[in-house]
Motif scaffolding. Structure first.
Motif, mmCIF file in Angstrom:
data_model
loop_
_atom_site.group_PDB
_atom_site.id
_atom_site.type_symbol
_atom_site.label_atom_id
_atom_site.label_comp_id
_atom_site.label_asym_id
_atom_site.label_seq_id
_atom_site.Cartn_x
_atom_site.Cartn_y
_atom_site.Cartn_z
ATOM 1 N N VAL A 110 0.839 -1.206 0.000
ATOM 2 C CA VAL A 110 0.000 0.000 0.000
ATOM 3 C C VAL A 110 0.870 1.250 0.000
ATOM 4 N N VAL A 111 1.916 1.271 0.801
ATOM 5 C CA VAL A 111 2.803 2.437 0.839
ATOM 6 C C VAL A 111 3.507 2.603 -0.502
ATOM 7 N N LEU A 112 3.966 1.517 -1.084
ATOM 8 C CA LEU A 112 4.600 1.583 -2.400
ATOM 9 C C LEU A 112 3.628 2.134 -3.438
ATOM 10 N N GLY A 113 2.383 1.650 -3.401
ATOM 11 C CA GLY A 113 1.366 2.156 -4.321
ATOM 12 C C GLY A 113 1.062 3.627 -4.090
ATOM 13 N N ALA A 114 1.002 4.044 -2.816
ATOM 14 C CA ALA A 114 0.710 5.447 -2.507
ATOM 15 C C ALA A 114 1.845 6.365 -2.959
ATOM 16 N N VAL A 115 3.068 5.934 -2.758
ATOM 17 C CA VAL A 115 4.220 6.736 -3.199
ATOM 18 C C VAL A 115 4.210 6.876 -4.715
ATOM 19 N N ASN A 116 3.934 5.776 -5.403
ATOM 20 C CA ASN A 116 3.880 5.845 -6.865
ATOM 21 C C ASN A 116 2.702 6.687 -7.344
ATOM 22 N N LEU A 117 1.588 6.624 -6.613
ATOM 23 C CA LEU A 117 0.433 7.443 -6.977
ATOM 24 C C LEU A 117 0.756 8.926 -6.854
ATOM 25 N N VAL A 118 1.413 9.316 -5.779
ATOM 26 C CA VAL A 118 1.747 10.726 -5.573
ATOM 27 C C VAL A 118 2.686 11.232 -6.662
ATOM 28 N N ARG A 119 3.555 10.370 -7.163
ATOM 29 C CA ARG A 119 4.503 10.778 -8.210
ATOM 30 C C ARG A 119 3.893 10.785 -9.605
ATOM 31 N N SER A 120 2.701 10.220 -9.754
ATOM 32 C CA SER A 120 2.061 10.142 -11.064
ATOM 33 C C SER A 120 1.313 11.437 -11.379
ATOM 34 N N PRO A 121 0.891 11.612 -12.626
ATOM 35 C CA PRO A 121 0.095 12.797 -12.963
ATOM 36 C C PRO A 121 -1.202 12.886 -12.141
ATOM 37 N N THR A 122 -1.802 11.750 -11.852
ATOM 38 C CA THR A 122 -3.005 11.754 -11.015
ATOM 39 C C THR A 122 -2.679 12.261 -9.619
ATOM 40 N N GLY A 123 -1.594 11.798 -9.063
ATOM 41 C CA GLY A 123 -1.177 12.245 -7.735
ATOM 42 C C GLY A 123 -0.859 13.725 -7.701
ATOM 43 N N ARG A 124 -0.201 14.208 -8.748
ATOM 44 C CA ARG A 124 0.098 15.643 -8.793
ATOM 45 C C ARG A 124 -1.186 16.464 -8.896
ATOM 46 N N ALA A 125 -2.180 15.936 -9.603
ATOM 47 C CA ALA A 125 -3.472 16.632 -9.678
ATOM 48 C C ALA A 125 -4.145 16.635 -8.313
ATOM 49 N N LEU A 126 -4.076 15.528 -7.592
ATOM 50 C CA LEU A 126 -4.671 15.477 -6.254
ATOM 51 C C LEU A 126 -3.977 16.436 -5.294
ATOM 52 N N ALA A 128 -2.449 19.188 -6.188
ATOM 53 C CA ALA A 128 -2.847 20.528 -6.612
ATOM 54 C C ALA A 128 -4.240 20.878 -6.084
ATOM 55 N N ILE A 129 -5.138 19.922 -6.099
ATOM 56 C CA ILE A 129 -6.489 20.164 -5.563
ATOM 57 C C ILE A 129 -6.418 20.391 -4.060
ATOM 58 N N ARG A 130 -5.592 19.621 -3.379
ATOM 59 C CA ARG A 130 -5.435 19.806 -1.937
ATOM 60 C C ARG A 130 -4.915 21.202 -1.614
ATOM 61 N N LEU A 143 -12.077 18.893 -11.191
ATOM 62 C CA LEU A 143 -12.220 18.683 -9.752
ATOM 63 C C LEU A 143 -13.109 17.494 -9.421
ATOM 64 N N ALA A 144 -14.253 17.410 -10.053
ATOM 65 C CA ALA A 144 -15.207 16.339 -9.730
ATOM 66 C C ALA A 144 -14.590 14.963 -9.981
ATOM 67 N N ARG A 145 -13.898 14.835 -11.086
ATOM 68 C CA ARG A 145 -13.295 13.543 -11.437
ATOM 69 C C ARG A 145 -12.258 13.114 -10.412
ATOM 70 N N PHE A 146 -11.375 14.025 -10.022
ATOM 71 C CA PHE A 146 -10.296 13.662 -9.119
ATOM 72 C C PHE A 146 -10.762 13.552 -7.672
ATOM 73 N N LYS A 147 -11.759 14.316 -7.293
ATOM 74 C CA LYS A 147 -12.306 14.160 -5.943
ATOM 75 C C LYS A 147 -13.005 12.816 -5.810
ATOM 76 N N THR A 148 -13.738 12.424 -6.833
ATOM 77 C CA THR A 148 -14.397 11.122 -6.811
ATOM 78 C C THR A 148 -13.356 10.012 -6.768
ATOM 79 N N LEU A 149 -12.297 10.154 -7.526
ATOM 80 C CA LEU A 149 -11.221 9.171 -7.518
ATOM 81 C C LEU A 149 -10.572 9.084 -6.138
ATOM 82 N N SER A 150 -10.368 10.228 -5.488
ATOM 83 C CA SER A 150 -9.760 10.192 -4.153
ATOM 84 C C SER A 150 -10.675 9.505 -3.148
#
Length: 181
Positions: A110-126, A128-130, A143-150
Motif C-alpha cells: 500500500v505504501v509503495l502504491g501510494a508513493v507511486n500514486l503521488v509521483r504520477s500525474p493523477t497524484g500531482r493533480a490530487l 494541486a487540488i489539496r 475537480l469532480a473527477r479527481f475528488k471522486t477518484l480520491s
C-alpha cells in the motif's frame, strides 16, 4: 471510513464463507467492493464541502450499518458471523506473528502504491487540488473527477484494512463498524 472498513470486512468474509474463495481473493475483493462504494458516494457528494460533506458521509456510515444489520440472511445481522481462519496459498496462518507479517507485507504494498500514486500525474493533480482548488481548476484539472477518484482510493484502502481486521478477529458484527470506529 468505518463504513468502507465494514464493506471490506464483509466482502472478504462473505466470499470466503459462502463461496469458499481463498483469502487472496477476499483480500482483492475487499478493496474493490469498498472502492466501488467510495466511488458511488464520491460521485454524489463531490460538490459538497464542510459540514454538508461531513453530514452526508456520516449518513452513509449509518446506511451501511443498517444494511448490514437488516440483511440478516446474508450478514446474519446482530448475530454476526464467523470469519474462516486465514490462510495464504493453502498455508494456514495459525500464529499471531504470521498474520502480523501478512499485514506488514500488505502495508508495504500500500505504501509503495501510494508513493507511486503521488509521483504520477493523477497524484500531482490530487496534490494541486489539496493545495488550492481554484488554482487546480484554472490549470484544467477536473475537480469532480479527481475528488471522486480520491474517495474511491481512500475507501479501497479502508476496505483492505477491514478485510485484515476481520481475519484478525475471526468474527465480525455490525457494531464493530459503527460511527465510534
Amino acid at each position: 471510513h468505518a463504513a468502507y472498513f465494514g464493506v471490506g470486512a464483509y466482502a472478504a468474509a462473505l466470499l470466503m464463507k459462502h463461496l469458499g474463495a481463498p483469502m487472496e481473493v477476499g483480500l482483492l475483493a475487499a478493496p474493490l467492493a469498498a472502492g466501488l462504494a467510495g466511488f458511488a458516494v464520491g460521485f454524489f457528494i463531490v460538490k459538497l464541502e464542510g459540514v454538508y460533506l461531513a453530514m452526508l458521509t456520516l449518513a452513509f456510515a449509518q446506511i451501511v450499518e443498517q444494511v448490514i444489520i437488516r440483511w440478516e440472511h446474508v450478514t446474519r445481522g446482530f448475530q454476526g458471523m464467523a470469519v474462516p481462519p486465514p490462510d495464504i496459498l493453502g498455508q494456514p496462518l495459525t500464529q499471531g506473528w504470521q498474520l502480523y507479517y501478512l499485514c506488514l507485507a500488505v502495508l508495504a504494498l500500500v505504501v509503495l502504491g501510494a508513493v507511486n500514486l503521488v509521483r504520477s500525474p493523477t497524484g500531482r493533480a490530487l496534490v494541486a487540488i489539496r493545495d488550492s482548488e481554484i488554482s487546480a481548476q484554472s490549470m484544467g484539472i477536473q475537480l469532480a473527477r479527481f475528488k471522486t477518484l480520491s474517495f474511491a482510493i481512500s475507501a479501497a484502502l479502508a476496505g483492505v484494512g477491514g478485510a485484515l481486521y476481520a481475519h484478525k478477529l475471526k468474527f465480525i458484527s455490525p457494531d464493530q463498524f459503527g460511527v465510534l470506529q
